[in-house]
Write a protein that holds these residues in place. Structure first.
Motif: not given
Length: 163
Positions: A39-40, A19, A17, A42-45
């Protein structure tokens, strides 16, 4: 990383992940909950190797990949014959052909990646997942890669000046 059929590397990858930095200065002081939500969002896996080397996904169907592969392998054979004149070319070509057939047989299982420059004349990295369906790995023709030896030298300056 492991060698497959003496012609390709399989490089194990991992999902991670990332961010993106939130750099919004609107003069307000958001609450802790709002910061977590930002933050969630803009987070990506991502797949670590794909992300680290800024590989770009591209698309192929079976026919277009066969066309690409024919051209690429011709260039690769020329490269191998120049850089490794001791290579038994008929044997190498048989191994490449057999490996390519395995790829084409399962072409729908792969994602295709090129370098950041989208140079479609270069090698296309193939992404697939292990039998667990979770672990990604990249496949690349080993003769299409340049080997770089990394030497790490530790110099401890404090020991030089301690006497």
């Amino acid at each position: 990383m492991k060698v497959v059929d003496d012609v390709a590397f399989e490089i194990d990858c991992a999902l991670t992940t990332v961010k993106a930095g939130v750099d919004v200065d609107i003069g307000a002081n958001p609450s802790a909950e709002e910061q977590e939500e930002a933050l969630e969002e803009t987070s990506q896996q991502v797949i670590n190797v794909v992300h680290s080397f800024r590989l770009q996904e591209t698309q192929f169907d079976k026919r277009s990949y066969q066309t690409y592969l024919k051209t690429y392998l011709k260039k690769l054979a020329e490269h191998v014959s120049k850089t490794n004149p001791d290579q038994n070319m008929p044997e190498w070509q048989d191994k490449i052909s057999n490996f390519s057939k395995k790829i084409l047989k399962n072409i729908k299982d792969y994602q295709f990646f090129t370098g950041e420059s989208y140079n479609m004349d270069g090698m296309i990295a193939l992404l697939n997942y292990r039998e667990d369906g979770i672990t990604p790995y990249l496949t690349m023709f080993k003769d299409g890669l340049k080997e770089q030896k990394v030497v790490i030298i530790h110099v401890i300056l404090s020991s030089l000046f301690s006497k």
